[in-house]
Design a protein around this motif. Structure first.
Motif, PDB file in Angstrom:
ATOM      1  N   LYS A  66       0.849  -1.188   0.000  1.00 50.38           N
ATOM      2  CA  LYS A  66       0.000   0.000   0.000  1.00 50.38           C
ATOM      3  C   LYS A  66       0.886   1.240   0.000  1.00 50.38           C
ATOM      4  O   LYS A  66       1.698   1.429   0.912  1.00 50.38           O
ATOM      5  CB  LYS A  66      -0.924   0.014   1.217  1.00 50.38           C
ATOM      6  CG  LYS A  66      -2.006  -1.067   1.166  1.00 50.38           C
ATOM      7  CD  LYS A  66      -2.935  -0.976   2.356  1.00 50.38           C
ATOM      8  CE  LYS A  66      -4.043  -2.028   2.265  1.00 50.38           C
ATOM      9  NZ  LYS A  66      -4.960  -1.943   3.430  1.00 50.38           N
ATOM     10  N   TYR A  82       0.903   5.231   0.143  1.00 53.59           N
ATOM     11  CA  TYR A  82       0.190   6.464   0.474  1.00 53.59           C
ATOM     12  C   TYR A  82       1.024   7.608  -0.093  1.00 53.59           C
ATOM     13  O   TYR A  82       2.203   7.756   0.248  1.00 53.59           O
ATOM     14  CB  TYR A  82       0.018   6.591   1.987  1.00 53.59           C
ATOM     15  CG  TYR A  82      -0.700   5.402   2.582  1.00 53.59           C
ATOM     16  CD1 TYR A  82      -2.082   5.382   2.674  1.00 53.59           C
ATOM     17  CD2 TYR A  82       0.009   4.268   2.989  1.00 53.59           C
ATOM     18  CE1 TYR A  82      -2.756   4.268   3.177  1.00 53.59           C
ATOM     19  CE2 TYR A  82      -0.651   3.160   3.483  1.00 53.59           C
ATOM     20  CZ  TYR A  82      -2.033   3.171   3.577  1.00 53.59           C
ATOM     21  OH  TYR A  82      -2.696   2.063   4.062  1.00 53.59           O
ATOM     22  N   TYR A 120      -3.581   9.748  -2.033  1.00 54.78           N
ATOM     23  CA  TYR A 120      -4.132   8.456  -2.421  1.00 54.78           C
ATOM     24  C   TYR A 120      -3.556   7.337  -1.564  1.00 54.78           C
ATOM     25  O   TYR A 120      -2.421   7.429  -1.079  1.00 54.78           O
ATOM     26  CB  TYR A 120      -3.773   8.135  -3.876  1.00 54.78           C
ATOM     27  CG  TYR A 120      -4.499   8.934  -4.917  1.00 54.78           C
ATOM     28  CD1 TYR A 120      -5.645   8.433  -5.533  1.00 54.78           C
ATOM     29  CD2 TYR A 120      -4.027  10.189  -5.310  1.00 54.78           C
ATOM     30  CE1 TYR A 120      -6.306   9.162  -6.520  1.00 54.78           C
ATOM     31  CE2 TYR A 120      -4.680  10.923  -6.284  1.00 54.78           C
ATOM     32  CZ  TYR A 120      -5.828  10.400  -6.882  1.00 54.78           C
ATOM     33  OH  TYR A 120      -6.476  11.121  -7.850  1.00 54.78           O
ATOM     34  N   GLU A 121      -4.327   6.262  -1.432  1.00 64.36           N
ATOM     35  CA  GLU A 121      -3.816   4.951  -1.027  1.00 64.36           C
ATOM     36  C   GLU A 121      -3.817   4.123  -2.302  1.00 64.36           C
ATOM     37  O   GLU A 121      -4.888   3.771  -2.810  1.00 64.36           O
ATOM     38  CB  GLU A 121      -4.708   4.304   0.020  1.00 64.36           C
ATOM     39  CG  GLU A 121      -4.264   2.896   0.419  1.00 64.36           C
ATOM     40  CD  GLU A 121      -5.304   2.185   1.270  1.00 64.36           C
ATOM     41  OE1 GLU A 121      -5.171   2.171   2.496  1.00 64.36           O
ATOM     42  OE2 GLU A 121      -6.279   1.657   0.666  1.00 64.36           O
ATOM     43  N   LEU A 171      -8.140   9.410  -1.022  1.00 62.13           N
ATOM     44  CA  LEU A 171      -8.514   9.425   0.387  1.00 62.13           C
ATOM     45  C   LEU A 171      -9.309  10.690   0.699  1.00 62.13           C
ATOM     46  O   LEU A 171      -8.937  11.793   0.291  1.00 62.13           O
ATOM     47  CB  LEU A 171      -7.276   9.356   1.275  1.00 62.13           C
ATOM     48  CG  LEU A 171      -6.481   8.053   1.221  1.00 62.13           C
ATOM     49  CD1 LEU A 171      -5.284   8.115   2.175  1.00 62.13           C
ATOM     50  CD2 LEU A 171      -7.363   6.856   1.576  1.00 62.13           C
ATOM     51  N   SER A 225      -0.123   6.349   8.571  1.00 62.92           N
ATOM     52  CA  SER A 225      -0.995   6.012   7.443  1.00 62.92           C
ATOM     53  C   SER A 225      -2.372   5.584   7.926  1.00 62.92           C
ATOM     54  O   SER A 225      -3.377   5.819   7.247  1.00 62.92           O
ATOM     55  CB  SER A 225      -0.361   4.905   6.581  1.00 62.92           C
ATOM     56  OG  SER A 225      -0.468   3.625   7.186  1.00 62.92           O
ATOM     57  N   THR A 255      -6.160   7.162   6.883  1.00 62.86           N
ATOM     58  CA  THR A 255      -7.294   6.373   6.398  1.00 62.86           C
ATOM     59  C   THR A 255      -8.425   6.287   7.406  1.00 62.86           C
ATOM     60  O   THR A 255      -9.436   5.634   7.144  1.00 62.86           O
ATOM     61  CB  THR A 255      -6.846   4.950   6.039  1.00 62.86           C
ATOM     62  OG1 THR A 255      -6.227   4.340   7.178  1.00 62.86           O
ATOM     63  CG2 THR A 255      -5.858   4.966   4.877  1.00 62.86           C
ATOM     64  N   LEU A 264       1.456  14.700   3.902  1.00 66.18           N
ATOM     65  CA  LEU A 264       0.224  13.992   3.543  1.00 66.18           C
ATOM     66  C   LEU A 264      -0.939  14.431   4.433  1.00 66.18           C
ATOM     67  O   LEU A 264      -2.047  14.680   3.955  1.00 66.18           O
ATOM     68  CB  LEU A 264       0.435  12.487   3.679  1.00 66.18           C
ATOM     69  CG  LEU A 264       1.388  11.834   2.678  1.00 66.18           C
ATOM     70  CD1 LEU A 264       1.848  10.474   3.182  1.00 66.18           C
ATOM     71  CD2 LEU A 264       0.724  11.695   1.320  1.00 66.18           C
TER      72      LEU A 264
END
Length: 252
Positions: free
Chosen positions: A122, A124, A133-134, A139, A187, A191, A212
């Protein structure tokens, strides 16, 4: 900036593939400052590979990496921040829950960040002018919820010692979780799996998350409620920006 961003994604994915290929190699393990603070030859190899690729393409840029001989302040330059294996102990013992972290800053401003959960595959990525994004899933920004509806990422040591009041804060949430990789913990905040993540770490551990998180409505701050120095080790937290005043109210 688009070219650098795409190049960064390529580099991080290649580093992850390299680590998967060498996951079961015989490791040369060294202790850095404490027996729980470990480094392997693969940490050094991955950082060297990333550094060589970056500087070959952008020779005027600088590198701030965990395995760099000097740890200089961010300064007013173009700086790539690298953690080749975030969660080295997990890498050694569990062969899971470790990440490659990379972030890029210009004049102290984060342009993009990447957190690659290697075994889960995954990535990120985004921040700055880029959506987060993941992998290919966009996201969403933080969705309002109360402290008592969320979990906080916090290790046993910080909780047991109630560092900066973190246990007091945690006691007003549903509970704590500890992964052993700051990047993967961050992360999970991005999410929504965690409401916040606190840890005692270095800039290469939190640089990507700071870029992020800002894009999604989170702030990376010290547990004193201040902006991190991006130099040396600090107790930091990634938390929803709208919850900061409430959170600080529980911290000492």
């Amino acid at each position: 900036m688009e070219d650098k961003y795409q190049f960064a994604k390529e580099l991080v994915l290649e580093a992850g593939e390299f680590l998967r290929q060498h996951l079961h190699d015989e490791l040369e393990i060294e202790e850095k400052g404490h027996f729980t603070d470990l480094v392997t030859q693969l940490d050094k190899t991955v950082q060297d590979r990333l550094t060589d690729r970056i500087l070959a393409r952008y020779p005027a840029d600088r590198i701030l990496g965990e395995e760099s001989p000097e740890h200089l302040p961010m300064g007013q330059e173009k700086v790539w921040v690298i953690d080749p294996i975030d969660g080295t102990t997990n890498f050694i013992v569990q062969q899971a829950d470790f990440a490659v972290l990379l972030a890029y800053f210009e004049d102290g401003v984060g342009q993009f960040g990447l957190i690659y959960d290697v075994i889960a595959d995954k990535l990120y990525h985004g921040g700055g002018d880029f959506p987060v994004y993941e992998n290919d899933r966009l996201l969403p920004p933080f969705h309002t919820k109360s402290l008592k509806e969320g979990l906080i990422g916090l290790n046993a040591g910080l909780y047991a010692q109630n560092v900066d009041g973190l246990a007091d804060l945690a006691d007003h949430t549903l509970g704590t979780r500890s992964i052993g990789s700051a990047g993967i913990g961050f992360s999970h905040v991005l999410t929504g799996r965690l409401l916040a993540q606190a840890c005692y770490v270095y800039p290469w551990d939190y640089a990507a998350a700071s870029v992020l998180g800002e894009k999604l409505g989170y702030t990376l701050m010290t547990t004193k409620g201040e902006k991190p120095a991006f130099y040396g080790r600090e107790c930091v937290m990634l938390a929803p920006t709208e919850k900061i005043n409430e959170i600080i109210g529980y911290l000492q």
